[in-house]
Design an enzyme around this catalytic site. Structure first.
Site, PDB file in Angstrom:
ATOM      1  N   LYS A 168       0.837  -1.209   0.000  1.00 23.65           N
ATOM      2  CA  LYS A 168       0.000   0.000   0.000  1.00 23.65           C
ATOM      3  C   LYS A 168       0.868   1.253   0.000  1.00 23.65           C
ATOM      4  CE  LYS A 168      -3.290   3.050   0.744  1.00 23.65           C
ATOM      5  NZ  LYS A 168      -4.287   2.995   1.824  1.00 23.65           N
ATOM      6  N   LYS A 236       0.425  11.597   5.296  1.00 20.06           N
ATOM      7  CA  LYS A 236       0.869  10.515   6.182  1.00 20.06           C
ATOM      8  C   LYS A 236       1.504   9.391   5.372  1.00 20.06           C
ATOM      9  CE  LYS A 236      -1.919   7.370   6.938  1.00 20.06           C
ATOM     10  NZ  LYS A 236      -3.113   6.541   7.227  1.00 20.06           N
TER      11      LYS A 236
END
Length: 287
Positions: A168, A236
């Site tokens: 991811k 993030k």
């Protein structure tokens, strides 16, 4: 089977709704935002008063919260109360090493945890067509794959715990760099006097065609940056990529440049807007 769902944000809300509609199971829901809980209760879910209640009640627990520290807090609340054999499906995007450590703690309780972060954004969450990258034991993956299929259509096990998260992070690092290329291309073409629609059409004729521009062209043209995936979330994720690269001594200068754009977006105070709003940063940086 009783399924618990913790974290009903932009993505989690729609993911949970699909589990609720398709599973036929009792689905217990918890979020710090009671309005989110009430919305799912109206659709047939059972509202839980705490993370602890989810842990005591459910044998399959899905978590979808923002950051590593939130996942750690949730797992720490679950550990004293989860039943032997409980499977935790952790779908947040967090530091892979944090996830691995938590998976070991869960295993010590006689339970199991897999990481299963998702790709694509809100429309895919609504449609139940997310991409899902899984890290964890294959037998456990096979056990919970039907639950994952309520939320996604492209599901792949990458390896052991943490590997879904690594994938991811790699994916979103690539998206951020494609996005930055699109932003710079649009800024240059606009400054050169070309029309937006002509530019987008022309890109589709050649090797520059890409999913990001295809899916975000209307948003960028209208300037409506209502969040489907926020700047602060991608900020993030790109920094998770930098941290991972630093840990394993890999040089990723393109990602560093993309992170710089996201840092500036955060400084501009547009952190809650859709991540496509980074074009504002690129245009603001024009000479």
């Amino acid at each position: 089977m009783k399924i618990g769902f913790i974290g009903l944000g932009i993505m989690g809300e729609s993911m949970c709704e699909n589990v609720l509609k398709k599973s036929g199971a009792e689905v217990y829901v918890y979020d710090i935002n009671k309005e989110k809980v009430n919305k799912l209760v109206e659709l047939g879910a059972i509202g839980a008063e705490s993370v602890k209640e989810i842990g005591e009640t459910c044998d399959r627990i899905i978590t979808m919260v923002p950051k590593s520290e939130h996942v750690q807090a949730v797992i720490n609340e679950l550990l004293p109360v989860i039943k032997t054999g409980t499977i935790l499906i952790e779908m947040s995007t967090i530091d892979p090493e944090v996830s691995r450590r938590l998976a070991k703690k869960v295993a010590e309780k006689g339970s199991y945890m897999i990481d299963a972060p998702v790709v694509k954004s809100k429309p895919a969450a609504i449609a139940g067509e997310l991409g899902i990258y899984v890290g964890g034991n294959k037998e456990i993956f096979d056990t919970v794959k039907p639950i994952l299929q309520f939320m996604g259509k492209d599901i792949i096990r990458m390896g052991d715990n943490g590997s879904g998260l690594v994938m991811k992070i790699c994916h979103n690092m690539l998206v951020a760099q494609i996005q930055n290329g699109v932003n710079e291309m649009l800024s240059l073409s606009e400054a050169s006097g070309l029309e937006f629609d002509d530019v987008v059409t022309s890109i589709s004729y050649g090797g520059g065609q890409n999913f990001y521009l295809d899916s975000k062209k209307a948003t960028i043209k209208s300037g409506d940056f209502s969040p489907k995936f926020s700047i602060e979330n991608m900020h993030k994720d790109i920094h998770l990529a930098l941290n991972l690269a630093d840990e394993i001594n890999v040089d990723i200068p393109g990602a560093e440049n993309a992170a710089n754009v996201y840092d500036k977006a955060m400084e501009l105070g547009i952190n809650k807007e859709d991540f496509s709003a980074t074009i504002k940063v690129v245009k603001k940086s024009q000479k």
